[in-house]
Design an enzyme around this catalytic site. Structure first.
Site, short mmCIF file in Angstrom:
data_model
loop_
_atom_site.label_atom_id
_atom_site.label_comp_id
_atom_site.label_asym_id
_atom_site.label_seq_id
_atom_site.Cartn_x
_atom_site.Cartn_y
_atom_site.Cartn_z
N ARG A 287 -11.16 -25.14 -43.64
CA ARG A 287 -12.33 -24.78 -44.46
C ARG A 287 -13.38 -24.06 -43.63
O ARG A 287 -13.31 -24.02 -42.40
CB ARG A 287 -12.93 -26.04 -45.11
N GLY A 288 -14.34 -23.51 -44.33
CA GLY A 288 -15.49 -22.90 -43.69
C GLY A 288 -15.14 -21.81 -42.69
O GLY A 288 -14.27 -20.97 -42.94
N ILE A 289 -15.80 -21.86 -41.54
CA ILE A 289 -15.64 -20.83 -40.51
C ILE A 289 -14.20 -20.81 -39.98
O ILE A 289 -13.61 -19.74 -39.81
CB ILE A 289 -16.64 -21.07 -39.36
N ARG B 35 -7.53 -32.19 -40.20
CA ARG B 35 -7.43 -33.64 -40.37
C ARG B 35 -7.00 -33.99 -41.79
O ARG B 35 -6.33 -34.98 -42.02
CB ARG B 35 -8.78 -34.31 -40.07
N GLY C 274 -15.40 -29.28 -35.59
CA GLY C 274 -16.70 -29.86 -35.25
C GLY C 274 -17.21 -30.77 -36.35
O GLY C 274 -16.87 -30.61 -37.51
N TYR D 254 -25.53 -33.15 -31.67
CA TYR D 254 -24.85 -31.90 -32.03
C TYR D 254 -25.25 -30.76 -31.09
O TYR D 254 -24.40 -30.03 -30.57
CB TYR D 254 -25.20 -31.54 -33.48
#
Length: 236
Positions: free
Chosen positions: A14-16, A36, A79, A142
């Site tokens: 997903r995402g980036i 995951r 991340g 983070y």
């Protein structure tokens, strides 16, 4: 047409991470993706693995190498966040973010470098964040994990450079993904007002920078931090 390269993207469902995987697939490369929860993009070899699990990571590398040959391009993207103010931040909040974002990336780089050293070529690309250099309240863990990637990449650039292996960092700003969709409209507007380009990034714009770092055009770029943040982090 160049021969397809063996690419591994972590957190590529997903995402980036997904946008990066799709960009390499569109280039005709052989892409393996760790996830995951599943849901890798079409055309990618999906590998179930958590980057905090050393045994699962080793199994994922072996499966990718069997399918596509030694990894030539590693994108360490997986991340997590566990945001809270310092005085409320538990050891678990700290440990989990460091384990995934920083230690996970270290393990990936160490494992990928073995094959790259033998091939005498390779590209290691860490996905950091504007927050790693700019800082952000409520994100001590983070920010520390993401700035740590810069020191790691620059050390690897010096160590692995003689073997024709580059190590670079892409530092995205705020991107339209699941991770930013949880912000309130007020929070989003507050962030947008600080971005010179006045908008969030599309994940494909981050993927473009990664694709360039992996290309022949970037053969002489190593130890660099490339911001894709609309100007938010200038000078940091």
């Amino acid at each position: 047409m160049n021969s397809p390269r063996s690419v591994l993207v972590t957190g590529g469902n997903r995402g980036i991470g997904r946008a990066i995987a799709e960009a390499f697939i569109a280039e005709g490369d052989n892409v393996a993706v760790t996830t995951r929860s599943g849901g890798a993009p079409e055309g990618a070899l999906e590998l179930k693995a958590d980057v905090t699990d050393a045994a699962a990571l080793e199994a994922a590398f072996k499966a990718a190498e069997e399918a596509h040959g030694p990894i030539e391009i590693l994108i360490a993207n997986a991340g997590i966040t566990a945001d809270t103010l310092l005085l409320r931040m538990s050891d678990e909040d700290w440990d989990s973010v460091i384990a995934t974002n920083l230690t996970g990336s270290f393990r990936l780089a160490r494992r990928a470098a073995k094959g790259m050293m033998r091939q005498r070529k390779g590209r290691i690309i860490f996905i950091s964040s504007v927050v790693g250099l700019l800082g952000s309240p409520g994100q001590v863990n983070y920010a520390a994990s993401k700035s740590g990637l810069v020191g790691m990449a620059r050390s690897l650039a010096r160590e692995l450079g003689p073997r024709n292996i580059t190590a670079n960092v892409v530092a995205p700003g705020y991107v339209d993904t699941d991770m930013t969709s949880v912000l309130s409209d007020e929070q989003k507007e507050g962030i947008r007002s600080q971005i010179p380009l006045g908008r969030y990034a599309d994940p494909a714009e981050v993927a473009g920078a990664v694709l360039w770092l992996a290309s022949p055009s970037a053969a002489y770029v190593t130890g660099a931090v490339i911001p894709v943040d609309g100007g938010l982090g200038m000078g940091h």
